[in-house]
Design a protein around this motif. Structure first.
Motif, PDB file in Angstrom:
ATOM      1  N   ARG A  55       0.824  -1.212   0.000  1.00 45.30           N
ATOM      2  CA  ARG A  55       0.000   0.000   0.000  1.00 45.30           C
ATOM      3  C   ARG A  55       0.858   1.262   0.000  1.00 45.30           C
ATOM      4  NH1 ARG A  55      -2.225   0.784   4.458  1.00 45.30           N
ATOM      5  NH2 ARG A  55      -1.738  -1.093   5.669  1.00 45.30           N
ATOM      6  N   ASP A  56       1.911   1.247   0.784  1.00 44.90           N
ATOM      7  CA  ASP A  56       2.774   2.423   0.866  1.00 44.90           C
ATOM      8  C   ASP A  56       3.474   2.714  -0.459  1.00 44.90           C
ATOM      9  OD1 ASP A  56       2.115   2.866   3.502  1.00 44.90           O
ATOM     10  OD2 ASP A  56       3.965   2.023   4.332  1.00 44.90           O
ATOM     11  N   ALA A  57       3.866   1.663  -1.167  1.00 43.20           N
ATOM     12  CA  ALA A  57       4.743   1.826  -2.332  1.00 43.20           C
ATOM     13  C   ALA A  57       4.020   2.241  -3.597  1.00 43.20           C
ATOM     14  CB  ALA A  57       5.510   0.529  -2.589  1.00 43.20           C
ATOM     15  N   ARG A  58       2.711   2.034  -3.660  1.00 47.26           N
ATOM     16  CA  ARG A  58       2.012   2.318  -4.925  1.00 47.26           C
ATOM     17  C   ARG A  58       2.171   3.773  -5.356  1.00 47.26           C
ATOM     18  NH1 ARG A  58       0.843   3.855  -8.926  1.00 47.26           N
ATOM     19  NH2 ARG A  58      -0.818   3.235 -10.383  1.00 47.26           N
ATOM     20  N   GLY A  59       2.140   4.675  -4.393  1.00 44.51           N
ATOM     21  CA  GLY A  59       2.230   6.093  -4.726  1.00 44.51           C
ATOM     22  C   GLY A  59       3.566   6.523  -5.288  1.00 44.51           C
ATOM     23  N   PHE A  60       4.590   5.693  -5.170  1.00 40.18           N
ATOM     24  CA  PHE A  60       5.936   6.074  -5.593  1.00 40.18           C
ATOM     25  C   PHE A  60       5.989   6.363  -7.093  1.00 40.18           C
ATOM     26  CE2 PHE A  60      10.595   4.520  -5.990  1.00 40.18           C
ATOM     27  CZ  PHE A  60      11.050   5.825  -6.022  1.00 40.18           C
ATOM     28  N   ARG A  61       5.127   5.754  -7.890  1.00 41.72           N
ATOM     29  CA  ARG A  61       5.123   6.039  -9.321  1.00 41.72           C
ATOM     30  C   ARG A  61       4.480   7.386  -9.631  1.00 41.72           C
ATOM     31  NH1 ARG A  61       2.483   0.695 -10.466  1.00 41.72           N
ATOM     32  NH2 ARG A  61       1.597   1.625 -12.336  1.00 41.72           N
ATOM     33  N   ILE A  62       3.924   8.036  -8.591  1.00 45.39           N
ATOM     34  CA  ILE A  62       3.313   9.358  -8.736  1.00 45.39           C
ATOM     35  C   ILE A  62       4.129  10.423  -8.014  1.00 45.39           C
ATOM     36  CG2 ILE A  62       1.241  10.728  -8.237  1.00 45.39           C
ATOM     37  CD1 ILE A  62      -0.339   8.070  -8.379  1.00 45.39           C
ATOM     38  N   TYR A  63       4.626  10.107  -6.800  1.00 47.35           N
ATOM     39  CA  TYR A  63       5.401  11.081  -6.014  1.00 47.35           C
ATOM     40  C   TYR A  63       6.611  11.572  -6.802  1.00 47.35           C
ATOM     41  CZ  TYR A  63       2.864   8.973  -2.058  1.00 47.35           C
ATOM     42  OH  TYR A  63       1.914   8.497  -1.213  1.00 47.35           O
ATOM     43  N   ASP A  64       6.964  12.834  -6.558  1.00 44.02           N
ATOM     44  CA  ASP A  64       8.122  13.461  -7.226  1.00 44.02           C
ATOM     45  C   ASP A  64       8.015  13.396  -8.742  1.00 44.02           C
ATOM     46  OD1 ASP A  64       9.495  14.509  -5.096  1.00 44.02           O
ATOM     47  OD2 ASP A  64      10.601  12.668  -4.684  1.00 44.02           O
ATOM     48  N   GLY A  65       6.803  13.552  -9.218  1.00 47.68           N
ATOM     49  CA  GLY A  65       6.557  13.566 -10.659  1.00 47.68           C
ATOM     50  C   GLY A  65       6.123  12.210 -11.167  1.00 47.68           C
ATOM     51  N   PRO A  66       4.931  12.118 -11.774  1.00 46.66           N
ATOM     52  CA  PRO A  66       4.490  10.843 -12.342  1.00 46.66           C
ATOM     53  C   PRO A  66       5.506  10.314 -13.351  1.00 46.66           C
ATOM     54  CG  PRO A  66       2.692  12.443 -12.358  1.00 46.66           C
ATOM     55  CD  PRO A  66       3.943  13.192 -11.974  1.00 46.66           C
ATOM     56  N   ASN A  67       5.614   9.010 -13.441  1.00 45.54           N
ATOM     57  CA  ASN A  67       6.594   8.416 -14.355  1.00 45.54           C
ATOM     58  C   ASN A  67       6.383   8.865 -15.792  1.00 45.54           C
ATOM     59  OD1 ASN A  67       7.479   7.158 -12.076  1.00 45.54           O
ATOM     60  ND2 ASN A  67       7.251   5.064 -12.847  1.00 45.54           N
ATOM     61  N   GLU A  68       5.119   9.110 -16.162  1.00 48.36           N
ATOM     62  CA  GLU A  68       4.841   9.556 -17.526  1.00 48.36           C
ATOM     63  C   GLU A  68       5.467  10.919 -17.807  1.00 48.36           C
ATOM     64  OE1 GLU A  68       2.205   6.477 -16.232  1.00 48.36           O
ATOM     65  OE2 GLU A  68       2.595   8.442 -15.336  1.00 48.36           O
ATOM     66  N   VAL A  69       5.467  11.796 -16.809  1.00 46.00           N
ATOM     67  CA  VAL A  69       6.078  13.114 -16.978  1.00 46.00           C
ATOM     68  C   VAL A  69       7.591  12.975 -17.126  1.00 46.00           C
ATOM     69  CG1 VAL A  69       6.492  15.344 -15.881  1.00 46.00           C
ATOM     70  CG2 VAL A  69       4.216  14.320 -15.789  1.00 46.00           C
ATOM     71  N   HIS A  70       8.195  12.086 -16.350  1.00 51.91           N
ATOM     72  CA  HIS A  70       9.632  11.864 -16.486  1.00 51.91           C
ATOM     73  C   HIS A  70       9.963  11.310 -17.873  1.00 51.91           C
ATOM     74  CE1 HIS A  70      10.960  12.818 -12.435  1.00 51.91           C
ATOM     75  NE2 HIS A  70       9.894  12.185 -11.962  1.00 51.91           N
ATOM     76  N   ARG A  71       9.166  10.394 -18.365  1.00 50.52           N
ATOM     77  CA  ARG A  71       9.392   9.849 -19.712  1.00 50.52           C
ATOM     78  C   ARG A  71       9.247  10.948 -20.772  1.00 50.52           C
ATOM     79  NH1 ARG A  71       7.200   4.836 -17.409  1.00 50.52           N
ATOM     80  NH2 ARG A  71       8.606   3.121 -17.991  1.00 50.52           N
ATOM     81  N   MET A  72       8.245  11.810 -20.597  1.00 44.35           N
ATOM     82  CA  MET A  72       8.044  12.907 -21.540  1.00 44.35           C
ATOM     83  C   MET A  72       9.251  13.842 -21.547  1.00 44.35           C
ATOM     84  SD  MET A  72       4.859  15.602 -21.625  1.00 44.35           S
ATOM     85  CE  MET A  72       5.263  16.288 -19.993  1.00 44.35           C
ATOM     86  N   SER A  73       9.747  14.172 -20.360  1.00 38.12           N
ATOM     87  CA  SER A  73      10.909  15.048 -20.256  1.00 38.12           C
ATOM     88  C   SER A  73      12.141  14.400 -20.891  1.00 38.12           C
ATOM     89  CB  SER A  73      11.186  15.363 -18.785  1.00 38.12           C
ATOM     90  OG  SER A  73      12.370  16.123 -18.641  1.00 38.12           O
TER      91      SER A  73
END
Length: 392
Positions: A359-377
């Motif tokens: 439960r704790d770890a699921r948000g990690f793909r959103i925290y500090d920028g969603p992974n999709e935003v990092h891929r876009m950058s």
């Protein structure tokens, strides 16, 4: 890049590992844990244990009472702390305090360090970082910032609405991002007991590892003296990058420790649980999942160490930290998800720590920028780089 541990760092790693196993893990069943994170009382108790063990706030500078760890050294120590959901809280290296400490050591004035940073580094206070806003304000796109700061004599008057502000409930002070009259973002330090700083409510979330939870914060004519500006006017986004690249990486370090804990729990279960006439781990389907876990954790660890090394060499690490954030968050999620599967019914119940880690770890793909935003950058940078190569 040589990642052999020095004798000193290996000893510190062992000290932290023993501390987490002996002092922190036994407290994981403490009833003072709430759906919104450890209570203040539990946090204070954990902090005191780390203080007595000489392990409190190890990432801070020596001048601030820390150990002045390099980024590579932090990768080793933070992973050990992350082995328990309470470990980062105990060592005072949890978000958002860890990133705020790093930022303030670089940007804050001496007076600001004395007033806010020193108590934070000593574990005597908590902080929050108020940037994210509900639509149409700043979220994944920080340039949509709506909160305003208008100069009024020797003060600034700040108005805006923030949400998902981690640790806001009970925090002693906040770093607030607001748009000044020049149209640029500026950071301000403020005590949370000032009139106009209102924690409206706690937001329900899947995770429960952050003291103070995630909150909606309303800033209503919040008057902040100009001397409490953090850094210079209009440089808020630049300072955010100073904070985000290392803080993004430390998330990866801590979550790797959590994934390793889940893997150890699954391995122990696979060694002892029998099914269809043999140990669970002797079934090829289970054995393959455990093997895949090891490979995902190795890939994650190497990515973290590489980014840490880049930062230690003086590099900005923006590209490397973006890649590492995506690699880590997706790698550790696969590890933890497989562990749930290996544990079966225990993996989806409170009978195992793995359910909480899941439960704790699921948000990690959103925290500090969603992974999709990092891929876009990253994609934009790749296109620019390839265009330059073609021009040559």
């Amino acid at each position: 890049m040589n990642f052999d541990l020095t004798e000193e760092l290996a000893e510190l790693q062992l000290r932290v590992r023993r501390f987490v196993l002996d002092e922190v893990v036994p407290m994981e069943g403490d009833p003072r844990q709430t759906p919104h994170g450890p209570s203040e009382e539990l946090r204070d108790e954990l902090i005191e244990k780390a203080r007595q063990s000489g392990l409190l706030t190890p990432h801070a500078s020596v001048e601030m009472g820390g150990m002045g760890l390099s980024h590579v050294a932090k990768a080793i120590i933070f992973e050990e702390a992350g082995y328990s959901p309470l470990g980062p809280t105990a060592l005072n290296i949890h978000a958002p305090d860890e990133g705020n400490i790093h930022l303030m050591e670089i940007v804050a004035s001496e007076a600001q360090k004395q007033r806010w940073l020193q108590p934070l580094a000593r574990g005597l206070s908590r902080s929050c970082f108020a940037m994210t806003e509900p639509a149409p304000g700043a979220g994944s796109d920080p340039f949509m910032l709506n909160t305003t700061a208008v100069r009024d004599g020797d003060d600034y008057i700040i108005n805006g609405l923030k949400w998902f502000i981690t640790g806001a409930d009970g925090a002693g002070f906040a770093i607030v991002m607001a748009k000044t009259e020049d149209g640029n973002a500026t950071m301000f330090l403020t005590d949370t007991d000032r009139p106009g700083f209102v924690v409206e409510r706690m937001m329900d979330s899947m995770d429960s590892c952050f003291t103070g939870g995630h909150c909606v914060v309303r800033l209503e004519n919040l008057r902040v003296p100009a001397v409490d500006m953090l850094g210079e006017v209009g440089k808020g986004f630049r300072y955010a990058q100073v904070r985000l690249a290392p803080a993004r990486l430390t998330h990866c370090m801590r979550w790797l420790g959590a994934a390793r804990r889940a893997h150890d729990e699954a391995c122990q279960y696979a060694r002892t649980r029998e099914s269809f006439g043999k140990l669970l781990g002797d079934h090829q389907g289970v054995g393959f999942m455990l093997a895949d876990n090891e490979m995902d954790m190795l890939t994650t660890r190497l990515s973290i160490l590489h980014c840490a090394w880049v930062l230690d060499q003086g590099g900005r690490g923006n590209v490397e930290s973006s890649m590492t954030k995506v690699i880590s968050s997706e790698g550790i999620w696969r590890v933890i998800d497989r562990c749930v599967q290996v544990l079966g019914g225990q993996g989806v119940s409170g009978e195992s720590i793995v359910e909480r880690i899941f439960r704790d770890a699921r948000g990690f793909r959103i925290y500090d920028g969603p992974n999709e935003v990092h891929r876009m950058s990253l994609a934009k940078k790749i296109m620019v780089r390839n265009d330059r190569v073609g021009a040559l």
